[in-house]
Design an enzyme around this catalytic site. Structure first.
Site, PDB file in Angstrom:
ATOM      1  N   HIS A 103       0.838  -1.202   0.000  1.00 42.53           N
ATOM      2  CA  HIS A 103       0.000   0.000   0.000  1.00 42.53           C
ATOM      3  C   HIS A 103       0.872   1.250   0.000  1.00 42.53           C
ATOM      4  CE1 HIS A 103      -3.468  -2.538   1.069  1.00 42.53           C
ATOM      5  NE2 HIS A 103      -2.627  -3.164   1.872  1.00 42.53           N
ATOM      6  N   LYS A 156      19.039 -12.084   6.954  1.00 42.45           N
ATOM      7  CA  LYS A 156      20.416 -11.845   6.506  1.00 42.45           C
ATOM      8  C   LYS A 156      21.104 -13.167   6.207  1.00 42.45           C
ATOM      9  CE  LYS A 156      20.923  -7.580   9.147  1.00 42.45           C
ATOM     10  NZ  LYS A 156      21.667  -6.866  10.214  1.00 42.45           N
ATOM     11  N   ARG A 202      25.617 -17.948   6.144  1.00 43.40           N
ATOM     12  CA  ARG A 202      26.765 -18.623   5.533  1.00 43.40           C
ATOM     13  C   ARG A 202      26.307 -19.410   4.319  1.00 43.40           C
ATOM     14  NH1 ARG A 202      26.915 -24.135   6.373  1.00 43.40           N
ATOM     15  NH2 ARG A 202      25.789 -24.974   8.200  1.00 43.40           N
TER      16      ARG A 202
END
Length: 200
Positions: free
Chosen positions: A113, A178, A181
């Protein structure tokens, strides 16, 4: 350009459009029927998913409840597994590759939105596609937001909010999600029996 064409092509669109509302209602009715089938009604379940999805490959399992906005914007390859309580807001295309495993309570949200009040209060939305590659495991309670691509072979940890693209063959988790590895051949050697995991 009508509102459907705007929606699927990444333009701002009016979500209150009557044609779009009719399409959403059709998908919701199919989801309702699906969610109230018994566990042994596999043929009926398969028929509904093939009617609901734009494309679905071989050998899939989707545990109820399952919810989506339109259905026709969802495409999946072979060996798709979706656990309970998945929500797919497929205003734009949502693509799943082959061998995708999705844990419970996951959401794939292509819709967004405007930040300004006036447009938002007038039912203006946008939608960007989501692409999930091949050989992917997505942990429980993960949210994937508009425009994200997750690369082949990656694992997304539970509770993640995926706001940016994730490359191939990595473990990623967190809010925001995030990269932790790469997944390597050493991961094949790990013994996942509880007695080994629980050693100090």
């Amino acid at each position: 350009m009508n509102e459907l064409e705007k929606m699927i092509n990444g333009f701002e669109y009016f979500s209150g459009d009557k044609d779009l509302e009719e399409m959403r209602n059709k998908a919701k009715d199919l989801c309702f029927d699906y969610n109230f089938l018994k566990s042994n009604q596999q043929k009926e379940k398969e028929d509904i998913i093939r009617k609901l999805f734009g494309k679905i490959g071989k050998n899939f399992g989707i545990n109820a409840p399952f919810y989506c906005d339109y259905g026709f914007n969802i495409e999946a390859g072979d060996n798709l597994y979706i656990n309970h309580n998945c929500v797919i807001l497929d205003c734009a295309k949502v693509k799943f590759g082959n061998n995708v495993f999705i844990a419970p309570n996951c959401g794939f949200y292509t819709a967004g939105h405007p930040l300004d009040i006036e447009r938002r209060n007038n039912c203006i939305e946008y939608a960007y596609p989501i692409t999930i590659g091949n050989d992917i495991w997505i942990g429980a309670n993960t949210i994937v937001i508009p425009g994200v691509t997750i690369g082949n072979g990656s694992v997304i940890g539970a509770g993640s909010v995926v706001v940016k693209d994730i490359p191939n063959n990595v473990i990623a988790f967190g809010n925001p999600c995030k990269i932790i590895r790469e997944i390597t051949d050493k991961d094949k050697e790990k013994n996942l029996n509880w007695e080994n995991i629980n050693k100090k």
